[in-house]
Design a protein around this motif. Structure first.
Motif, PDB file in Angstrom:
ATOM      1  N   ILE A 184      18.487 -14.634  39.901  1.00 40.36           N
ATOM      2  CA  ILE A 184      18.273 -13.502  39.000  1.00 40.36           C
ATOM      3  C   ILE A 184      17.194 -12.597  39.594  1.00 40.36           C
ATOM      4  O   ILE A 184      16.107 -13.060  39.943  1.00 40.36           O
ATOM      5  N   TYR A 185      17.515 -11.303  39.697  1.00 39.29           N
ATOM      6  CA  TYR A 185      16.564 -10.311  40.189  1.00 39.29           C
ATOM      7  C   TYR A 185      16.241  -9.358  39.038  1.00 39.29           C
ATOM      8  O   TYR A 185      17.133  -8.724  38.475  1.00 39.29           O
ATOM      9  N   ALA A 186      14.960  -9.290  38.685  1.00 35.68           N
ATOM     10  CA  ALA A 186      14.549  -8.448  37.557  1.00 35.68           C
ATOM     11  C   ALA A 186      13.249  -7.731  37.902  1.00 35.68           C
ATOM     12  O   ALA A 186      12.302  -8.349  38.391  1.00 35.68           O
ATOM     13  N   ARG A 187      13.226  -6.421  37.651  1.00 38.41           N
ATOM     14  CA  ARG A 187      11.980  -5.667  37.872  1.00 38.41           C
ATOM     15  C   ARG A 187      10.950  -6.012  36.812  1.00 38.41           C
ATOM     16  O   ARG A 187       9.750  -5.924  37.047  1.00 38.41           O
ATOM     17  N   SER A 188      11.440  -6.371  35.622  1.00 39.99           N
ATOM     18  CA  SER A 188      10.568  -6.853  34.552  1.00 39.99           C
ATOM     19  C   SER A 188      11.399  -7.756  33.654  1.00 39.99           C
ATOM     20  O   SER A 188      12.636  -7.675  33.656  1.00 39.99           O
ATOM     21  N   ILE A 189      10.745  -8.600  32.885  1.00 39.08           N
ATOM     22  CA  ILE A 189      11.438  -9.546  32.019  1.00 39.08           C
ATOM     23  C   ILE A 189      11.365  -9.069  30.570  1.00 39.08           C
ATOM     24  O   ILE A 189      10.287  -8.806  30.036  1.00 39.08           O
ATOM     25  N   ARG A 190      12.543  -8.943  29.932  1.00 41.95           N
ATOM     26  CA  ARG A 190      12.616  -8.537  28.527  1.00 41.95           C
ATOM     27  C   ARG A 190      13.390  -9.560  27.699  1.00 41.95           C
ATOM     28  O   ARG A 190      13.554  -9.383  26.497  1.00 41.95           O
ATOM     29  N   ALA A 191      13.882 -10.600  28.336  1.00 41.26           N
ATOM     30  CA  ALA A 191      14.735 -11.580  27.664  1.00 41.26           C
ATOM     31  C   ALA A 191      13.939 -12.461  26.714  1.00 41.26           C
ATOM     32  O   ALA A 191      12.722 -12.623  26.850  1.00 41.26           O
ATOM     33  N   GLN A 192      14.657 -13.048  25.753  1.00 41.68           N
ATOM     34  CA  GLN A 192      14.041 -13.978  24.817  1.00 41.68           C
ATOM     35  C   GLN A 192      13.522 -15.220  25.558  1.00 41.68           C
ATOM     36  O   GLN A 192      14.084 -15.635  26.572  1.00 41.68           O
ATOM     37  N   GLN A 193      12.493 -15.801  24.986  1.00 41.06           N
ATOM     38  CA  GLN A 193      11.884 -16.976  25.596  1.00 41.06           C
ATOM     39  C   GLN A 193      12.882 -18.117  25.746  1.00 41.06           C
ATOM     40  O   GLN A 193      12.832 -18.871  26.725  1.00 41.06           O
ATOM     41  N   LYS A 194      13.810 -18.241  24.798  1.00 40.94           N
ATOM     42  CA  LYS A 194      14.751 -19.361  24.860  1.00 40.94           C
ATOM     43  C   LYS A 194      15.619 -19.309  26.105  1.00 40.94           C
ATOM     44  O   LYS A 194      16.037 -20.350  26.621  1.00 40.94           O
ATOM     45  N   TRP A 195      15.908 -18.107  26.625  1.00 40.87           N
ATOM     46  CA  TRP A 195      16.698 -18.008  27.847  1.00 40.87           C
ATOM     47  C   TRP A 195      15.847 -18.362  29.055  1.00 40.87           C
ATOM     48  O   TRP A 195      16.321 -19.010  30.003  1.00 40.87           O
ATOM     49  N   LEU A 196      14.602 -17.930  29.038  1.00 42.39           N
ATOM     50  CA  LEU A 196      13.717 -18.208  30.178  1.00 42.39           C
ATOM     51  C   LEU A 196      13.534 -19.703  30.402  1.00 42.39           C
ATOM     52  O   LEU A 196      13.408 -20.171  31.536  1.00 42.39           O
ATOM     53  N   ILE A 199      16.245 -21.454  32.726  1.00 42.51           N
ATOM     54  CA  ILE A 199      16.453 -21.001  34.098  1.00 42.51           C
ATOM     55  C   ILE A 199      15.435 -21.651  35.039  1.00 42.51           C
ATOM     56  O   ILE A 199      14.237 -21.728  34.732  1.00 42.51           O
ATOM     57  N   ASN A 200      15.917 -22.119  36.175  1.00 46.69           N
ATOM     58  CA  ASN A 200      15.034 -22.670  37.202  1.00 46.69           C
ATOM     59  C   ASN A 200      14.120 -21.553  37.721  1.00 46.69           C
ATOM     60  O   ASN A 200      14.604 -20.535  38.211  1.00 46.69           O
ATOM     61  N   PRO A 201      12.792 -21.709  37.607  1.00 45.91           N
ATOM     62  CA  PRO A 201      11.878 -20.644  38.046  1.00 45.91           C
ATOM     63  C   PRO A 201      12.098 -20.217  39.496  1.00 45.91           C
ATOM     64  O   PRO A 201      11.833 -19.060  39.851  1.00 45.91           O
ATOM     65  N   GLN A 202      12.585 -21.115  40.340  1.00 44.45           N
ATOM     66  CA  GLN A 202      12.817 -20.772  41.744  1.00 44.45           C
ATOM     67  C   GLN A 202      13.983 -19.810  41.908  1.00 44.45           C
ATOM     68  O   GLN A 202      14.111 -19.161  42.955  1.00 44.45           O
ATOM     69  N   SER A 203      14.829 -19.711  40.866  1.00 40.84           N
ATOM     70  CA  SER A 203      15.978 -18.801  40.924  1.00 40.84           C
ATOM     71  C   SER A 203      15.642 -17.409  40.395  1.00 40.84           C
ATOM     72  O   SER A 203      16.474 -16.506  40.462  1.00 40.84           O
ATOM     73  N   LEU A 204      14.430 -17.250  39.874  1.00 37.87           N
ATOM     74  CA  LEU A 204      14.029 -15.990  39.245  1.00 37.87           C
ATOM     75  C   LEU A 204      13.113 -15.202  40.176  1.00 37.87           C
ATOM     76  O   LEU A 204      12.066 -15.696  40.609  1.00 37.87           O
ATOM     77  N   HIS A 205      13.514 -13.960  40.487  1.00 40.10           N
ATOM     78  CA  HIS A 205      12.756 -13.102  41.392  1.00 40.10           C
ATOM     79  C   HIS A 205      12.344 -11.846  40.621  1.00 40.10           C
ATOM     80  O   HIS A 205      13.198 -11.007  40.295  1.00 40.10           O
ATOM     81  N   VAL A 206      11.067 -11.721  40.319  1.00 44.09           N
ATOM     82  CA  VAL A 206      10.573 -10.609  39.510  1.00 44.09           C
ATOM     83  C   VAL A 206       9.845  -9.607  40.395  1.00 44.09           C
ATOM     84  O   VAL A 206       8.965  -9.981  41.191  1.00 44.09           O
TER      85      VAL A 206
END
Length: 301
Positions: A184-196, A199-206
């Protein structure tokens, strides 16, 4: 003037437009719907998943809800013209009418006359600037919907672009469909906490990233499928020349109490106006607001 004059020409057969039309018909008026799509329902017709947020039909998919809309329109005897792209809205001078009339043009030189016009065209998925309009990218999926449901994810490297609920929810959906990997590539995070939390933190690129649709790469990494969730933008094609007042968000400005735009006799409802938090239920409620306002305007003539 011999042509049929409708009390309201409603542009869009989604929840907002269908609700407005049914209410107007049941109130004793003559509405008509025009829509460029081939079926009733708007974005709901493209949703193969249940919508638990719709408290009246939590077990129905968007497609099934659209079938119910069609049944309601048929029961109210509302004419619906599908596969018709509106190209223009014009004022019509008619000495027999006490108020201005509007001609809505669509298709190849077709037009209908209405005392009021209701814009209920909804929104579309935002398209990345790197992807020219009209060019197809078979392995790039824009927004949620049936195309995601039908896609083959098995053993594919998937990139998801976006930081909202749709991005994370669809990333989780892909993970359950046998993918090789999801980033997942995101310039900023707006998603609900339950989705975060799922997700494996290593797969998240902010942060900032470089997307190249021609090479199917993000930050130089190549992917088999790329899913883009940049949100929505209002569909205003055919209305720009009217010089309607537009909000900073890009949506059509409307009067809070009536849903009327800056032009008397033209209303905007549902997600194209973004008057309330966007969903099926608020869109239907918006349609009622416009229907009652039109009723009031016609009955005081």
């Amino acid at each position: 003037m011999n042509a049929t004059i409708y009390d309201a020409v409603i542009i869009g057969a989604g929840p907002a437009g269908a609700s407005c039309a049914v209410w107007l018909s049941l109130l004793g008026f003559k509405p008509v719907i025009v829509d460029r799509a081939s079926e009733i329902g708007g974005l709901s017709a493209l949703n193969p998943f249940p919508d638990p947020w719709n408290v009246t039909a939590p077990d129905l998919t968007g497609e099934e809800v659209s079938v119910q809309m069609k049944r309601s329109l048929e029961a109210a005897r509302v004419p619906v013209l599908l596969n018709q792209q509106v190209t223009d809205i014009q004022r019509v001078e008619d000495i027999e009418s006490e108020t201005p009339l509007f001609r809505v043009l669509f298709g190849e030189n077709h037009g209908i006359i209405g005392r009021n016009v209701v814009i209920a065209t909804g929104v579309r998925h935002k398209r990345p600037v790197q992807m020219p309009e009209g060019k197809r990218y078979p392995e790039i999926l824009l927004g949620p919907g049936k195309h995601v449901y039908m896609h083959d994810f098995v053993m594919k490297r998937v990139a998801v672009l976006g930081g909202g609920d749709n991005a994370f929810e669809n990333a989780i959906y892909a993970l359950d469909r046998g993918v090789k990997s999801v980033d997942i590539y995101a310039r900023s995070i707006r998603a609900q906490q339950k989705w975060l939390e799922t997700i494996n933190p290593q797969s998240l690129h902010v942060g900032e990233y470089v997307f190249n649709p021609e090479n199917m790469t993000v930050n130089g990494e190549q992917y088999d499928t790329i899913m883009v969730f940049y949100g929505y933008e209002p569909q205003l094609a055919g209305f720009n020349h009217l010089n309607l007042k537009i909000k900073e968000s890009g949506h059509i400005w409307t009067d809070h109490d009536t849903a009327q735009t800056s032009i008397s006799g033209i209303y905007a409802i549902g997600e194209v106006a973004n008057r309330m938090h966007p969903c099926v239920v608020t869109s239907m409620a918006d349609g009622i607001v416009a229907a009652k306002a039109i009723q009031h305007s016609l009955e005081i003539l």
